[in-house]
Design a protein around this motif. Structure first.
Motif, PDB file in Angstrom:
ATOM      1  N   SER A 187       0.965  -1.263  -0.037  1.00  0.00           N
ATOM      2  CA  SER A 187      -0.029  -0.232  -0.015  1.00  0.00           C
ATOM      3  C   SER A 187       0.814   1.253  -0.042  1.00  0.00           C
ATOM      4  N   ILE A 188       0.079   2.366  -0.467  1.00  0.00           N
ATOM      5  CA  ILE A 188       1.120   3.658  -0.768  1.00  0.00           C
ATOM      6  C   ILE A 188       0.291   4.696  -0.169  1.00  0.00           C
ATOM      7  N   LEU A 189       0.962   5.677   0.361  1.00  0.00           N
ATOM      8  CA  LEU A 189       0.387   7.107   0.810  1.00  0.00           C
ATOM      9  C   LEU A 189       1.134   8.149   0.843  1.00  0.00           C
ATOM     10  N   TYR A 190       0.801   9.222   0.307  1.00  0.00           N
ATOM     11  CA  TYR A 190       1.432  10.652   0.475  1.00  0.00           C
ATOM     12  C   TYR A 190       1.332  11.196   1.774  1.00  0.00           C
ATOM     13  N   PRO A 191       2.009  12.441   1.978  1.00  0.00           N
ATOM     14  CA  PRO A 191       1.859  13.115   3.388  1.00  0.00           C
ATOM     15  C   PRO A 191       0.539  13.586   3.512  1.00  0.00           C
ATOM     16  N   THR A 192       0.047  13.374   4.666  1.00  0.00           N
ATOM     17  CA  THR A 192      -1.399  13.630   5.301  1.00  0.00           C
ATOM     18  C   THR A 192      -1.331  14.809   6.071  1.00  0.00           C
ATOM     19  N   TYR A 221      11.610  19.416   5.392  1.00  0.00           N
ATOM     20  CA  TYR A 221      12.771  19.584   4.451  1.00  0.00           C
ATOM     21  C   TYR A 221      12.185  19.931   3.102  1.00  0.00           C
ATOM     22  N   GLY A 222      10.744  19.865   2.959  1.00  0.00           N
ATOM     23  CA  GLY A 222      10.065  20.319   1.792  1.00  0.00           C
ATOM     24  C   GLY A 222      10.388  19.055   0.584  1.00  0.00           C
ATOM     25  N   ASP A 249      -1.772  11.788  10.553  1.00  0.00           N
ATOM     26  CA  ASP A 249      -1.276  13.138   9.917  1.00  0.00           C
ATOM     27  C   ASP A 249      -0.042  13.517  10.983  1.00  0.00           C
ATOM     28  N   ALA A 250       0.542  12.642  11.989  1.00  0.00           N
ATOM     29  CA  ALA A 250       1.512  12.782  12.788  1.00  0.00           C
ATOM     30  C   ALA A 250       2.744  13.094  12.321  1.00  0.00           C
ATOM     31  N   GLU A 251       3.328  14.149  12.464  1.00  0.00           N
ATOM     32  CA  GLU A 251       4.780  14.622  11.923  1.00  0.00           C
ATOM     33  C   GLU A 251       6.101  14.118  12.612  1.00  0.00           C
ATOM     34  N   ARG A 259       7.198  10.184   6.698  1.00  0.00           N
ATOM     35  CA  ARG A 259       6.128  10.436   5.500  1.00  0.00           C
ATOM     36  C   ARG A 259       5.723  11.787   5.879  1.00  0.00           C
ATOM     37  N   ASN A 260       5.268  12.354   6.648  1.00  0.00           N
ATOM     38  CA  ASN A 260       4.787  13.763   7.110  1.00  0.00           C
ATOM     39  C   ASN A 260       5.898  14.801   7.526  1.00  0.00           C
ATOM     40  N   GLY A 261       6.825  14.263   8.560  1.00  0.00           N
ATOM     41  CA  GLY A 261       7.662  15.117   9.074  1.00  0.00           C
ATOM     42  C   GLY A 261       8.548  15.678   8.226  1.00  0.00           C
TER      43      GLY A 261
END
Length: 342
Positions: free
Chosen positions: A216-221, A272-273, A259-261, A265-267
Protein backbone atom coordinates in the motif's frame (compact mmCIF):
# COMPACT_ATOMS: atom_id res chain seq x y z
CA UNK A 1 4.40 -19.83 -6.18
CA UNK A 2 8.13 -19.97 -6.75
CA UNK A 3 10.28 -18.34 -4.13
CA UNK A 4 13.33 -16.19 -4.66
CA UNK A 5 16.58 -18.08 -4.79
CA UNK A 6 19.09 -16.09 -2.76
CA UNK A 7 22.71 -17.20 -2.75
CA UNK A 8 25.50 -15.79 -0.62
CA UNK A 9 28.99 -16.39 -1.95
CA UNK A 10 31.84 -16.96 0.46
CA UNK A 11 32.83 -13.36 -0.17
CA UNK A 12 29.38 -12.17 0.92
CA UNK A 13 28.16 -10.91 -2.47
CA UNK A 14 24.42 -11.02 -3.00
CA UNK A 15 22.88 -12.71 -6.02
CA UNK A 16 19.12 -12.83 -6.50
CA UNK A 17 17.07 -14.75 -8.99
CA UNK A 18 13.60 -13.37 -8.48
CA UNK A 19 10.61 -15.01 -10.13
CA UNK A 20 7.34 -13.13 -9.58
CA UNK A 21 4.11 -15.09 -9.52
CA UNK A 22 1.92 -15.22 -12.57
CA UNK A 23 -1.10 -14.13 -10.55
CA UNK A 24 -1.53 -11.24 -8.14
CA UNK A 25 1.09 -11.41 -5.45
CA UNK A 26 -1.52 -10.88 -2.78
CA UNK A 27 -2.40 -14.52 -3.29
CA UNK A 28 1.00 -15.57 -1.97
CA UNK A 29 1.12 -17.70 1.17
CA UNK A 30 0.69 -16.25 4.61
CA UNK A 31 2.28 -17.78 7.67
CA UNK A 32 -0.69 -19.14 9.60
CA UNK A 33 1.55 -21.39 11.67
CA UNK A 34 2.06 -23.74 8.71
CA UNK A 35 5.48 -22.58 7.57
CA UNK A 36 8.84 -22.29 9.23
CA UNK A 37 9.99 -18.67 9.00
CA UNK A 38 13.76 -18.97 8.85
CA UNK A 39 15.91 -15.87 9.21
CA UNK A 40 19.01 -17.65 7.89
CA UNK A 41 17.97 -16.84 4.29
CA UNK A 42 18.04 -13.10 5.01
CA UNK A 43 21.10 -10.92 4.55
CA UNK A 44 22.91 -10.18 7.80
CA UNK A 45 24.27 -6.76 8.62
CA UNK A 46 27.82 -8.01 8.09
CA UNK A 47 26.95 -9.48 4.68
CA UNK A 48 25.25 -6.23 3.69
CA UNK A 49 28.29 -4.17 4.69
CA UNK A 50 30.61 -6.48 2.74
CA UNK A 51 28.33 -6.30 -0.32
CA UNK A 52 28.19 -2.50 -0.22
CA UNK A 53 31.96 -2.19 0.05
CA UNK A 54 32.47 -4.52 -2.91
CA UNK A 55 29.92 -2.64 -5.03
CA UNK A 56 31.58 0.65 -4.08
CA UNK A 57 34.91 -0.67 -5.35
CA UNK A 58 33.30 -2.02 -8.52
CA UNK A 59 30.91 0.78 -9.54
CA UNK A 60 32.39 4.00 -10.91
CA UNK A 61 29.29 6.07 -10.14
CA UNK A 62 28.77 4.82 -6.59
CA UNK A 63 30.23 6.34 -3.44
CA UNK A 64 29.71 4.69 -0.06
CA UNK A 65 29.52 6.84 3.05
CA UNK A 66 29.15 6.04 6.75
CA UNK A 67 26.65 8.54 8.12
CA UNK A 68 26.81 7.50 11.78
CA UNK A 69 26.47 4.57 14.14
CA UNK A 70 23.60 2.68 15.72
CA UNK A 71 23.05 2.32 19.47
CA UNK A 72 25.24 -0.80 19.41
CA UNK A 73 27.95 0.88 17.34
CA UNK A 74 27.17 -0.54 13.88
CA UNK A 75 28.03 1.75 10.97
CA UNK A 76 25.05 3.22 9.12
CA UNK A 77 25.62 3.28 5.37
CA UNK A 78 24.56 5.62 2.58
CA UNK A 79 25.05 4.62 -1.06
CA UNK A 80 25.38 7.77 -3.19
CA UNK A 81 25.02 8.25 -6.94
CA UNK A 82 25.59 11.96 -7.56
CA UNK A 83 26.52 12.98 -11.09
CA UNK A 84 25.48 16.63 -10.82
CA UNK A 85 24.46 18.38 -7.58
CA UNK A 86 21.91 20.38 -9.57
CA UNK A 87 20.04 17.24 -10.65
CA UNK A 88 16.81 16.31 -8.87
CA UNK A 89 17.60 13.92 -6.02
CA UNK A 90 15.66 10.99 -4.61
CA UNK A 91 16.27 9.21 -1.31
CA UNK A 92 15.28 5.59 -0.73
CA UNK A 93 15.04 4.77 2.97
CA UNK A 94 14.71 1.19 4.19
CA UNK A 95 14.46 -0.72 7.45
CA UNK A 96 13.64 1.98 9.92
CA UNK A 97 11.89 -1.03 11.42
CA UNK A 98 14.30 -3.94 11.79
CA UNK A 99 11.78 -6.70 11.07
CA UNK A 100 10.88 -5.23 7.66
CA UNK A 101 13.83 -6.65 5.75
CA UNK A 102 12.70 -7.50 2.22
CA UNK A 103 12.83 -3.84 1.27
CA UNK A 104 16.52 -3.93 2.20
CA UNK A 105 17.01 -7.05 0.09
CA UNK A 106 15.37 -5.20 -2.81
CA UNK A 107 17.48 -2.07 -2.24
CA UNK A 108 20.67 -4.13 -2.37
CA UNK A 109 19.52 -5.76 -5.59
CA UNK A 110 18.77 -2.30 -6.98
CA UNK A 111 22.26 -1.08 -6.06
CA UNK A 112 23.68 -3.97 -8.06
CA UNK A 113 21.24 -3.07 -10.87
CA UNK A 114 22.58 0.51 -10.95
CA UNK A 115 26.02 -0.83 -11.75
CA UNK A 116 24.89 -2.57 -14.94
CA UNK A 117 24.29 -1.38 -18.49
CA UNK A 118 20.53 -1.59 -17.85
CA UNK A 119 20.64 1.89 -16.32
CA UNK A 120 23.11 3.45 -18.77
CA UNK A 121 22.53 7.19 -19.06
CA UNK A 122 19.77 7.36 -16.45
CA UNK A 123 22.07 8.56 -13.67
CA UNK A 124 23.18 11.52 -15.80
CA UNK A 125 19.97 13.33 -14.92
CA UNK A 126 19.09 12.19 -11.41
CA UNK A 127 20.91 11.76 -8.12
CA UNK A 128 20.12 8.68 -6.04
CA UNK A 129 20.68 8.22 -2.31
CA UNK A 130 20.02 4.86 -0.65
CA UNK A 131 20.01 4.10 3.07
CA UNK A 132 19.74 0.31 2.93
CA UNK A 133 19.39 -0.46 6.66
CA UNK A 134 18.75 2.35 9.14
CA UNK A 135 18.06 0.00 12.05
CA UNK A 136 20.79 -2.68 11.98
CA UNK A 137 20.49 -3.50 15.68
CA UNK A 138 16.80 -4.33 15.32
CA UNK A 139 17.52 -6.26 12.12
CA UNK A 140 20.11 -8.39 13.90
CA UNK A 141 18.06 -8.80 17.07
CA UNK A 142 20.87 -7.20 19.06
CA UNK A 143 18.65 -5.29 21.47
CA UNK A 144 18.28 -4.55 25.17
CA UNK A 145 14.94 -6.34 25.59
CA UNK A 146 13.56 -9.85 25.17
CA UNK A 147 12.45 -11.28 21.81
CA UNK A 148 11.50 -14.69 23.21
CA UNK A 149 7.93 -14.55 21.85
CA UNK A 150 8.94 -13.80 18.25
CA UNK A 151 7.96 -16.32 15.57
CA UNK A 152 10.96 -16.69 13.25
CA UNK A 153 13.56 -19.39 13.66
CA UNK A 154 17.22 -19.40 12.69
CA UNK A 155 20.25 -17.31 13.47
CA UNK A 156 18.41 -14.30 14.84
CA UNK A 157 15.12 -12.56 15.50
CA UNK A 158 14.25 -9.26 13.85
CA UNK A 159 12.35 -6.57 15.74
CA UNK A 160 10.59 -3.34 14.84
CA UNK A 161 12.47 -1.30 17.44
CA UNK A 162 16.07 -0.21 17.79
CA UNK A 163 18.27 -1.48 20.63
CA UNK A 164 16.69 1.02 23.04
CA UNK A 165 13.18 -0.31 22.20
CA UNK A 166 12.36 2.94 20.42
CA UNK A 167 10.40 3.18 17.17
CA UNK A 168 12.67 5.14 14.83
CA UNK A 169 9.74 6.15 12.64
CA UNK A 170 8.18 7.99 15.58
CA UNK A 171 11.32 9.99 16.37
CA UNK A 172 11.49 12.46 13.49
CA UNK A 173 10.55 15.46 15.64
CA UNK A 174 12.33 14.78 18.94
CA UNK A 175 15.30 13.07 17.23
CA UNK A 176 16.45 11.28 20.38
CA UNK A 177 17.97 8.16 18.80
CA UNK A 178 21.44 8.04 17.18
CA UNK A 179 20.13 6.44 13.99
CA UNK A 180 17.63 9.27 13.43
CA UNK A 181 20.19 11.90 14.39
CA UNK A 182 22.58 10.49 11.79
CA UNK A 183 19.88 10.46 9.11
CA UNK A 184 18.83 14.04 9.74
CA UNK A 185 22.33 15.50 10.15
CA UNK A 186 24.25 13.66 7.47
CA UNK A 187 21.60 12.90 4.84
CA UNK A 188 18.50 15.10 5.11
CA UNK A 189 20.46 18.14 6.25
CA UNK A 190 23.42 17.54 3.95
CA UNK A 191 21.72 17.04 0.57
CA UNK A 192 19.08 18.93 -1.36
CA UNK A 193 16.54 16.10 -1.63
CA UNK A 194 13.46 16.46 -3.82
CA UNK A 195 11.79 13.05 -3.42
CA UNK A 196 11.84 10.22 -0.91
CA UNK A 197 10.29 6.76 -0.81
CA UNK A 198 10.15 5.36 2.71
CA UNK A 199 9.95 1.58 2.39
CA UNK A 200 8.22 -0.47 5.09
CA UNK A 201 6.20 -3.63 5.62
CA UNK A 202 2.65 -4.01 6.92
CA UNK A 203 0.51 -6.95 8.00
CA UNK A 204 -0.17 -9.83 5.62
CA UNK A 205 -3.97 -9.69 5.45
CA UNK A 206 -4.95 -6.32 3.99
CA UNK A 207 -7.10 -6.25 0.88
CA UNK A 208 -8.39 -3.87 -1.77
CA UNK A 209 -11.50 -4.61 -3.80
CA UNK A 210 -11.70 -8.08 -2.28
CA UNK A 211 -8.13 -9.13 -3.19
CA UNK A 212 -5.19 -9.26 -0.84
CA UNK A 213 -2.75 -6.49 -1.64
CA UNK A 214 0.97 -6.78 -2.34
CA UNK A 215 1.42 -3.46 -0.59
CA UNK A 216 0.00 0.00 0.00
CA UNK A 217 1.09 3.58 -0.64
CA UNK A 218 0.34 7.01 0.79
CA UNK A 219 1.47 10.63 0.39
CA UNK A 220 1.94 13.03 3.36
CA UNK A 221 -1.36 13.75 5.07
CA UNK A 222 -0.33 16.45 7.53
CA UNK A 223 -2.21 19.72 6.91
CA UNK A 224 1.11 21.58 7.18
CA UNK A 225 2.57 20.20 3.95
CA UNK A 226 3.20 22.69 1.14
CA UNK A 227 0.79 22.15 -1.80
CA UNK A 228 3.64 21.80 -4.32
CA UNK A 229 5.35 19.21 -2.11
CA UNK A 230 2.08 17.34 -1.81
CA UNK A 231 1.62 17.37 -5.58
CA UNK A 232 5.11 15.97 -6.07
CA UNK A 233 4.32 13.24 -3.55
CA UNK A 234 1.15 12.28 -5.39
CA UNK A 235 3.02 12.27 -8.71
CA UNK A 236 5.66 9.97 -7.22
CA UNK A 237 2.85 7.71 -6.03
CA UNK A 238 1.36 7.70 -9.51
CA UNK A 239 4.65 6.53 -11.02
CA UNK A 240 4.94 3.72 -8.47
CA UNK A 241 1.31 2.65 -8.70
CA UNK A 242 1.38 2.42 -12.48
CA UNK A 243 4.66 0.50 -12.46
CA UNK A 244 3.53 -2.08 -9.88
CA UNK A 245 -0.22 -2.42 -10.28
CA UNK A 246 0.02 -2.91 -14.03
CA UNK A 247 2.32 -5.93 -13.81
CA UNK A 248 -0.39 -8.50 -13.22
CA UNK A 249 1.42 -9.72 -10.12
CA UNK A 250 1.16 -6.52 -8.07
CA UNK A 251 -1.96 -5.14 -6.39
CA UNK A 252 -1.72 -1.94 -4.35
CA UNK A 253 -4.10 -0.29 -1.94
CA UNK A 254 -4.14 3.10 -0.26
CA UNK A 255 -2.60 3.06 3.20
CA UNK A 256 -4.77 4.38 6.02
CA UNK A 257 -2.15 6.52 7.74
CA UNK A 258 -2.47 9.49 10.11
CA UNK A 259 -1.08 13.01 10.05
CA UNK A 260 1.52 12.90 12.87
CA UNK A 261 4.75 14.64 11.90
CA UNK A 262 6.81 12.31 14.09
CA UNK A 263 6.72 9.84 11.18
CA UNK A 264 8.94 10.42 8.17
CA UNK A 265 6.22 10.55 5.51
CA UNK A 266 4.76 13.66 7.16
CA UNK A 267 7.64 15.16 9.12
CA UNK A 268 10.23 15.21 6.35
CA UNK A 269 7.76 16.71 3.89
CA UNK A 270 7.22 19.63 6.25
CA UNK A 271 10.73 20.11 7.69
CA UNK A 272 12.69 19.71 4.46
CA UNK A 273 10.12 20.26 1.70
CA UNK A 274 10.65 16.74 0.35
CA UNK A 275 7.91 15.05 -1.67
CA UNK A 276 7.53 11.78 0.21
CA UNK A 277 5.82 8.48 -0.46
CA UNK A 278 5.24 5.68 2.01
CA UNK A 279 5.32 2.19 0.52
CA UNK A 280 4.20 -0.62 2.84
CA UNK A 281 5.06 -4.05 1.42
CA UNK A 282 2.92 -7.02 2.42
CA UNK A 283 3.98 -9.02 5.48
CA UNK A 284 6.96 -8.90 7.83
CA UNK A 285 10.04 -11.07 8.29
CA UNK A 286 9.44 -11.63 12.01
CA UNK A 287 6.96 -10.58 14.69
CA UNK A 288 5.22 -11.91 17.77
CA UNK A 289 1.80 -11.48 16.07
CA UNK A 290 1.19 -14.19 13.46
CA UNK A 291 -1.04 -12.20 11.03
CA UNK A 292 1.83 -9.75 10.48
CA UNK A 293 4.29 -12.43 9.31
CA UNK A 294 4.32 -13.56 5.68
CA UNK A 295 5.41 -17.00 4.51
CA UNK A 296 8.91 -16.82 3.12
CA UNK A 297 7.82 -18.37 -0.19
CA UNK A 298 6.55 -14.84 -0.88
CA UNK A 299 9.99 -13.24 -0.50
CA UNK A 300 10.72 -13.27 -4.23
CA UNK A 301 7.86 -11.11 -5.38
CA UNK A 302 8.34 -8.58 -2.59
CA UNK A 303 12.01 -8.15 -3.51
CA UNK A 304 10.95 -7.80 -7.16
CA UNK A 305 8.29 -5.27 -6.17
CA UNK A 306 10.92 -3.18 -4.38
CA UNK A 307 13.26 -3.20 -7.38
CA UNK A 308 10.38 -2.31 -9.72
CA UNK A 309 9.43 0.60 -7.48
CA UNK A 310 12.91 2.05 -7.20
CA UNK A 311 13.67 1.62 -10.89
CA UNK A 312 10.41 3.26 -12.00
CA UNK A 313 10.93 6.24 -9.70
CA UNK A 314 14.50 6.87 -10.86
CA UNK A 315 13.58 6.61 -14.53
CA UNK A 316 10.60 8.97 -14.21
CA UNK A 317 12.66 11.59 -12.41
CA UNK A 318 15.55 11.21 -14.86
CA UNK A 319 13.45 11.75 -17.98
CA UNK A 320 11.14 14.32 -16.37
CA UNK A 321 7.98 12.30 -16.96
CA UNK A 322 7.14 12.45 -13.26
CA UNK A 323 6.07 16.05 -13.77
CA UNK A 324 3.26 14.90 -16.07
CA UNK A 325 2.16 11.98 -13.88
CA UNK A 326 -1.64 11.76 -13.53
CA UNK A 327 -2.60 11.98 -9.86
CA UNK A 328 -6.34 11.53 -10.37
CA UNK A 329 -6.13 7.83 -9.48
CA UNK A 330 -5.72 8.84 -5.83
CA UNK A 331 -9.36 10.02 -5.84
CA UNK A 332 -10.64 6.51 -6.49
CA UNK A 333 -7.93 4.28 -4.99
CA UNK A 334 -9.60 2.40 -2.16
CA UNK A 335 -8.12 2.40 1.31
CA UNK A 336 -7.09 -1.16 2.09
CA UNK A 337 -9.15 -3.09 4.64
CA UNK A 338 -8.05 -5.82 7.03
CA UNK A 339 -9.44 -9.20 6.03
CA UNK A 340 -11.01 -11.26 8.80
CA UNK A 341 -8.64 -14.20 9.23
CA UNK A 342 -10.72 -16.02 11.84
Amino acid sequence: MKKAMLTLSVAGALMFSVVPAASAVGNGPGYGGNETINTSILTTYEEMADFLQKQDAKQAHMELEVIGQSVKGRDLYLAKYISDPDNPTILFLTQQHGNEQLTTEGALEFIKHLGTSKTKGILDNVNVLIVPMLNPDGAMGDVNFSLDDYIAKGDRHLTRYNANEEDLNRDHVAKTQPEIQALHTNVLGAFDIDYMIDLHHQGAWSERDGELVSGSILYPTTPNVDPDVLLGSKQLGSVVFNAVDSTGWGHLGKYGGGDAETISRNGLAVEYGISTLLFEMRGMSDHYYEPYVLGQKSNGYLIKQTVTTLDAAVRAISDGSIEQADVSFWDTLAVQQWRDTE
